[in-house]
Scaffold this motif. Structure first.
Motif, PDB file in Angstrom:
ATOM      1  N   TYR A  23       0.837  -1.186   0.000  1.00 11.31           N
ATOM      2  CA  TYR A  23       0.000   0.000   0.000  1.00 11.31           C
ATOM      3  C   TYR A  23       0.883   1.251   0.000  1.00 11.31           C
ATOM      4  CZ  TYR A  23      -3.791  -3.186   0.975  1.00 11.31           C
ATOM      5  OH  TYR A  23      -4.700  -4.204   0.881  1.00 11.31           O
ATOM      6  N   TYR A  24       0.513   2.192  -0.865  1.00 13.02           N
ATOM      7  CA  TYR A  24       1.266   3.440  -0.993  1.00 13.02           C
ATOM      8  C   TYR A  24       0.357   4.629  -0.734  1.00 13.02           C
ATOM      9  CZ  TYR A  24       4.793   0.696  -3.546  1.00 13.02           C
ATOM     10  OH  TYR A  24       5.741  -0.221  -3.911  1.00 13.02           O
ATOM     11  N   CYS A  25       0.892   5.633  -0.056  1.00 14.85           N
ATOM     12  CA  CYS A  25       0.206   6.922   0.010  1.00 14.85           C
ATOM     13  C   CYS A  25       0.889   7.877  -0.969  1.00 14.85           C
ATOM     14  CB  CYS A  25       0.200   7.490   1.422  1.00 14.85           C
ATOM     15  SG  CYS A  25       1.825   7.792   2.163  1.00 14.85           S
ATOM     16  N   GLN A  26       0.159   8.899  -1.380  1.00 14.05           N
ATOM     17  CA  GLN A  26       0.669   9.881  -2.340  1.00 14.05           C
ATOM     18  C   GLN A  26       0.070  11.240  -2.013  1.00 14.05           C
ATOM     19  OE1 GLN A  26      -1.387  10.096  -6.015  1.00 14.05           O
ATOM     20  NE2 GLN A  26      -0.423  12.082  -6.316  1.00 14.05           N
ATOM     21  N   GLN A  27       0.922  12.256  -1.955  1.00 12.97           N
ATOM     22  CA  GLN A  27       0.403  13.607  -1.750  1.00 12.97           C
ATOM     23  C   GLN A  27       0.296  14.321  -3.090  1.00 12.97           C
ATOM     24  OE1 GLN A  27       1.819  16.825  -2.153  1.00 12.97           O
ATOM     25  NE2 GLN A  27       3.822  16.094  -2.910  1.00 12.97           N
ATOM     26  N   PHE A  28      -0.752  15.130  -3.216  1.00 16.08           N
ATOM     27  CA  PHE A  28      -0.904  15.926  -4.438  1.00 16.08           C
ATOM     28  C   PHE A  28      -1.163  17.388  -4.079  1.00 16.08           C
ATOM     29  CE2 PHE A  28      -5.586  15.801  -4.239  1.00 16.08           C
ATOM     30  CZ  PHE A  28      -5.815  14.627  -3.534  1.00 16.08           C
ATOM     31  N   LYS A  29      -0.601  17.803  -2.926  1.00 17.31           N
ATOM     32  CA  LYS A  29      -0.715  19.206  -2.521  1.00 17.31           C
ATOM     33  C   LYS A  29       0.249  20.067  -3.323  1.00 17.31           C
ATOM     34  CE  LYS A  29      -1.844  22.506   0.578  1.00 17.31           C
ATOM     35  NZ  LYS A  29      -0.936  23.576   0.186  1.00 17.31           N
ATOM     36  N   ASN A  30       1.471  19.600  -3.475  1.00 20.50           N
ATOM     37  CA  ASN A  30       2.514  20.379  -4.130  1.00 20.50           C
ATOM     38  C   ASN A  30       3.263  19.538  -5.151  1.00 20.50           C
ATOM     39  OD1 ASN A  30       1.967  22.570  -2.475  1.00 20.50           O
ATOM     40  ND2 ASN A  30       3.707  22.222  -1.119  1.00 20.50           N
ATOM     41  N   TRP A  31       3.875  20.220  -6.116  1.00 24.38           N
ATOM     42  CA  TRP A  31       4.846  19.585  -6.990  1.00 24.38           C
ATOM     43  C   TRP A  31       6.198  19.582  -6.280  1.00 24.38           C
ATOM     44  CZ3 TRP A  31       2.528  17.353 -10.935  1.00 24.38           C
ATOM     45  CH2 TRP A  31       1.338  17.905 -11.437  1.00 24.38           C
ATOM     46  N   PRO A  32       6.981  18.527  -6.427  1.00 27.29           N
ATOM     47  CA  PRO A  32       6.661  17.295  -7.141  1.00 27.29           C
ATOM     48  C   PRO A  32       5.681  16.418  -6.374  1.00 27.29           C
ATOM     49  CG  PRO A  32       8.744  17.049  -6.013  1.00 27.29           C
ATOM     50  CD  PRO A  32       8.320  18.468  -5.781  1.00 27.29           C
ATOM     51  N   LEU A  33       4.852  15.698  -7.106  1.00 27.93           N
ATOM     52  CA  LEU A  33       4.029  14.687  -6.470  1.00 27.93           C
ATOM     53  C   LEU A  33       4.964  13.646  -5.845  1.00 27.93           C
ATOM     54  CD1 LEU A  33       1.409  14.069  -9.329  1.00 27.93           C
ATOM     55  CD2 LEU A  33       1.353  15.785  -7.498  1.00 27.93           C
ATOM     56  N   THR A  34       4.615  13.194  -4.664  1.00 23.45           N
ATOM     57  CA  THR A  34       5.485  12.240  -3.997  1.00 23.45           C
ATOM     58  C   THR A  34       4.686  11.104  -3.385  1.00 23.45           C
ATOM     59  OG1 THR A  34       5.518  13.744  -2.095  1.00 23.45           O
ATOM     60  CG2 THR A  34       7.454  13.746  -3.523  1.00 23.45           C
ATOM     61  N   PHE A  35       5.287   9.925  -3.428  1.00 23.00           N
ATOM     62  CA  PHE A  35       4.715   8.722  -2.847  1.00 23.00           C
ATOM     63  C   PHE A  35       5.497   8.341  -1.594  1.00 23.00           C
ATOM     64  CE2 PHE A  35       1.846   7.170  -6.176  1.00 23.00           C
ATOM     65  CZ  PHE A  35       2.305   7.824  -7.306  1.00 23.00           C
ATOM     66  N   GLY A  36       4.820   7.667  -0.686  1.00 27.99           N
ATOM     67  CA  GLY A  36       5.515   7.036   0.410  1.00 27.99           C
ATOM     68  C   GLY A  36       6.224   5.781  -0.083  1.00 27.99           C
ATOM     69  N   GLY A  37       7.076   5.242   0.775  1.00 25.02           N
ATOM     70  CA  GLY A  37       7.861   4.080   0.402  1.00 25.02           C
ATOM     71  C   GLY A  37       7.085   2.770   0.382  1.00 25.02           C
ATOM     72  N   GLY A  38       5.868   2.808   0.900  1.00 27.60           N
ATOM     73  CA  GLY A  38       5.011   1.627   0.871  1.00 27.60           C
ATOM     74  C   GLY A  38       5.008   0.847   2.167  1.00 27.60           C
ATOM     75  N   THR A  39       3.883   0.196   2.432  1.00 26.67           N
ATOM     76  CA  THR A  39       3.748  -0.765   3.527  1.00 26.67           C
ATOM     77  C   THR A  39       3.297  -2.083   2.924  1.00 26.67           C
ATOM     78  OG1 THR A  39       3.245   0.818   5.282  1.00 26.67           O
ATOM     79  CG2 THR A  39       2.439  -1.426   5.572  1.00 26.67           C
ATOM     80  N   LYS A  40       4.064  -3.111   3.170  1.00 26.91           N
ATOM     81  CA  LYS A  40       3.694  -4.442   2.692  1.00 26.91           C
ATOM     82  C   LYS A  40       2.867  -5.133   3.770  1.00 26.91           C
ATOM     83  CE  LYS A  40       5.533  -8.831   0.990  1.00 26.91           C
ATOM     84  NZ  LYS A  40       6.771  -9.605   0.683  1.00 26.91           N
ATOM     85  N   VAL A  41       1.661  -5.522   3.413  1.00 25.52           N
ATOM     86  CA  VAL A  41       0.800  -6.268   4.338  1.00 25.52           C
ATOM     87  C   VAL A  41       0.915  -7.739   3.963  1.00 25.52           C
ATOM     88  CG1 VAL A  41      -1.536  -6.610   5.191  1.00 25.52           C
ATOM     89  CG2 VAL A  41      -0.727  -4.301   4.642  1.00 25.52           C
ATOM     90  N   GLU A  42       1.471  -8.514   4.878  1.00 25.64           N
ATOM     91  CA  GLU A  42       1.697  -9.926   4.599  1.00 25.64           C
ATOM     92  C   GLU A  42       0.930 -10.802   5.576  1.00 25.64           C
ATOM     93  OE1 GLU A  42       5.954 -10.503   4.999  1.00 25.64           O
ATOM     94  OE2 GLU A  42       5.747 -10.812   7.156  1.00 25.64           O
ATOM     95  N   ILE A  43       0.772 -12.044   5.167  1.00 25.78           N
ATOM     96  CA  ILE A  43       0.027 -12.995   5.988  1.00 25.78           C
ATOM     97  C   ILE A  43       0.890 -13.438   7.169  1.00 25.78           C
ATOM     98  CG2 ILE A  43      -1.107 -15.248   6.032  1.00 25.78           C
ATOM     99  CD1 ILE A  43      -1.640 -14.907   3.040  1.00 25.78           C
TER     100      ILE A  43
END
Lengths: 107, 120
Positions: free
Chosen positions: A86-106
């Motif tokens: 799962y990734y989050c992404q901000q679109f408030k300002n340029w550059p658009l940026t994503f988080g590094g991700g969270t892996k949800v595993e069993i």
């Protein structure tokens, strides 16, 4: 540049349990935040935009909350198809940026 | 049904060029902002370039400024990414993504991606 930090990097959860994923912005993004789900070998899928507006077809067990710099994605009862990154992404300002991700595993 | 189909990826030597295309269908292409996002092998998502529906707004990541050019042909329903002076660190799967109608810079549909490998 707004830096997005996600935690934890990996979350081990049993099916049926609740999962809580965090996303923190280095400065306020108001509610200009989106969440995506990505499964191996697939393109990302939009879950939420505007922090808590569920995208088309997203089950109600997914919820998004937060504002400013602190955001949360909650999956109330994990199903087998929810194990993904799962990734989050901000679109408030340029550059658009994503988080590094969270892996949800069993667990 | 919305479809985005990327093409044009492949193996290229450092310093070389490639042009990616993204053929769109199932929506009014000219009304939607479009974006390229890339993902290096085993890594997370990285925004590359965005363009508004009419093409007036164009934004690029610092990592590609001066080397990559995003463009669109609304008569052909196609998005492009011209990539010049390619580097090893440009190796990634490149996705084109459609902006939502409410928030141009969030992405409700994505293509399957095209792999660009920069290597000698």
């Amino acid at each position: 540049e707004i830096v997005m930090t996600q935690s934890p990097a990996t979350l081990s959860v049993s099916p049926g349990e609740r999962a809580t994923l965090s996303c923190r912005a280095s400065q306020s993004v108001s509610s200009n935040l989106a969440w995506y789900q990505q499964k191996p070998g697939q393109a990302p899928r939009l879950l939420f935009f505007g922090t808590s507006t569920r995208a088309t077809g997203i089950p109600a067990r997914f919820s998004g909350s937060g504002s400013g710099t602190e955001f949360t994605l909650t999956i109330s009862s994990l199903q087998s198809e929810d194990f993904a990154v799962y990734y989050c992404q901000q679109f408030k300002n340029w550059p658009l940026t994503f988080g590094g991700g969270t892996k949800v595993e069993i667990k | 049904e919305v479809q985005l189909v990327e093409s044009g990826g492949g193996l290229v030597q450092p310093g070389g060029s490639l042009r990616l295309s993204c053929a769109a269908s199932g929506f009014t292409f000219s009304s939607n902002a479009m974006t390229w996002v890339r993902q290096a092998p085993g890594k997370g998502l990285e925004w590359v370039s965005s363009i508004s529906g009419g093409g007036r707004t164009v934004e690029n990541a610092d990592s590609v400024k001066g080397r990559f050019t995003i463009s669109r042909d609304n008569s052909r329903n196609t998005l492009y990414l011209q990539m010049n002076s390619l580097r090893a660190e440009d190796t990634a799967v490149y996705y084109c993504a459609k902006g939502t109608s409410s928030y141009w810079w969030t992405f409700d549909y994505w293509g399957h991606g095209t792999l660009v490998t920069v290597s000698s």
